[in-house]
Design a protein around this motif. Sequence first.
Motif, short mmCIF file in Angstrom:
data_model
loop_
_atom_site.label_atom_id
_atom_site.label_comp_id
_atom_site.label_asym_id
_atom_site.label_seq_id
_atom_site.Cartn_x
_atom_site.Cartn_y
_atom_site.Cartn_z
N MET A 1 0.86 -1.42 0.08
CA MET A 1 -0.15 -0.09 0.14
C MET A 1 0.91 1.05 0.04
N GLY A 2 0.31 2.29 -0.61
CA GLY A 2 0.98 3.59 -0.52
C GLY A 2 0.47 4.54 0.52
N ALA A 3 1.42 4.79 1.29
CA ALA A 3 1.22 5.85 2.52
C ALA A 3 0.73 7.19 2.09
N ARG A 4 1.16 7.70 0.95
CA ARG A 4 0.70 8.98 0.29
C ARG A 4 -0.60 8.95 -0.06
N LEU A 5 -1.23 7.71 -0.26
CA LEU A 5 -2.48 7.33 -1.43
C LEU A 5 -3.71 6.49 -0.22
N THR A 6 -3.21 6.14 0.65
CA THR A 6 -4.28 5.31 1.61
C THR A 6 -4.07 5.88 3.21
N GLY A 7 -4.95 6.26 3.47
CA GLY A 7 -5.34 6.52 4.97
C GLY A 7 -5.03 5.34 5.78
N VAL A 8 -4.93 5.84 7.15
CA VAL A 8 -4.59 4.54 8.07
C VAL A 8 -6.05 3.83 8.21
N ASP A 9 -7.01 3.95 8.28
CA ASP A 9 -8.39 3.50 8.58
C ASP A 9 -8.45 2.37 7.28
N MET A 10 -8.19 3.12 5.90
CA MET A 10 -8.42 2.41 4.81
C MET A 10 -7.35 1.19 4.80
N ALA A 11 -6.11 1.53 5.20
CA ALA A 11 -5.00 0.63 5.25
C ALA A 11 -5.60 -0.76 6.19
N LYS A 12 -5.87 -0.09 7.21
CA LYS A 12 -6.30 -1.20 8.40
C LYS A 12 -7.40 -2.04 7.83
N ALA A 13 -8.32 -1.51 6.96
CA ALA A 13 -9.52 -2.19 6.39
C ALA A 13 -8.99 -3.26 5.17
N CYS A 14 -7.93 -2.85 4.57
CA CYS A 14 -7.42 -3.62 3.47
C CYS A 14 -6.68 -4.77 4.21
N LEU A 15 -5.70 -4.37 5.17
CA LEU A 15 -5.26 -5.56 6.02
C LEU A 15 -5.90 -6.72 6.41
N ASP A 16 -6.99 -6.13 7.09
CA ASP A 16 -7.90 -7.04 7.60
C ASP A 16 -8.56 -7.93 6.62
N ALA A 17 -8.92 -7.39 5.50
CA ALA A 17 -9.62 -8.16 4.35
C ALA A 17 -8.48 -9.22 4.01
N PHE A 18 -7.05 -8.61 3.58
CA PHE A 18 -6.30 -9.54 3.19
C PHE A 18 -6.00 -10.72 4.19
N LEU A 19 -5.91 -10.69 5.48
CA LEU A 19 -5.51 -11.70 6.24
C LEU A 19 -6.74 -12.50 6.78
N SER A 20 -8.10 -12.08 6.17
CA SER A 20 -9.22 -12.96 6.78
C SER A 20 -9.60 -13.54 5.53
N THR A 21 -8.90 -13.42 4.39
CA THR A 21 -9.23 -14.36 3.08
C THR A 21 -8.27 -15.42 2.87
N ASP A 22 -9.07 -16.57 2.57
CA ASP A 22 -8.43 -17.74 2.18
C ASP A 22 -7.97 -17.72 0.50
N PHE A 23 -7.11 -18.48 0.02
CA PHE A 23 -6.84 -18.81 -1.48
C PHE A 23 -8.12 -19.60 -1.55
N GLY A 24 -8.76 -19.40 -2.76
CA GLY A 24 -9.86 -20.33 -3.42
C GLY A 24 -9.38 -21.47 -4.11
N GLY A 25 -8.14 -21.55 -4.54
CA GLY A 25 -7.52 -22.75 -5.11
C GLY A 25 -8.55 -22.79 -6.46
N GLY A 26 -8.90 -24.21 -6.56
CA GLY A 26 -9.58 -24.44 -7.75
C GLY A 26 -8.96 -24.12 -9.11
N ARG A 27 -9.70 -23.30 -9.96
CA ARG A 27 -9.54 -22.71 -11.24
C ARG A 27 -8.39 -22.00 -11.03
#
Length: 145
Positions: A106-132
């Motif tokens: 992420m870019g610190a000059r482009l992404t605020g701290v709250d949005m960065a936390k939301a991105c990080l939370d989404a990233f860490l709570s999502t599993d790889f789907g596998g399959g195709r």
Amino acid sequence: MRIAIASDHAAVELKADLREHLIELGHEVADLGPETADRVDYPDFGYKLASVVADGTAQFGVALCGSGIGISIAVNREPGCRCALVSEPLSAALAREHNDANVIAMGARLTGVDMAKACLDAFLSTDFGGGRHAGRVEKLSHPAL
């Protein structure tokens, strides 16, 4: 989880905020620097982060610089890393689900701290789907397939 985090000078403050957020969530965090806002070169910290993710020392990485672009390019030089530059939670989740990304940038000059936390939370709570997606992800590390 053990998560490594690194930045350049432009993202030192965002790195500190995200490091604390990860610790509050119960993760073990390896802060690979830098510690101050003195000028540094993002490739040096991107390569360091990529090394510990690729060798398994950390399960995931968080790469930060002013725009997120330069450090993501540096991380992606390591074949064992799949670094996705994101700016909102949907792209962060899809990076995991479809691309099995193991580093988020992420870019610190482009992404605020709250949005960065939301991105990080989404990233860490999502599993790889596998399959195709599995064969495509394999080709990212082995282009001849």
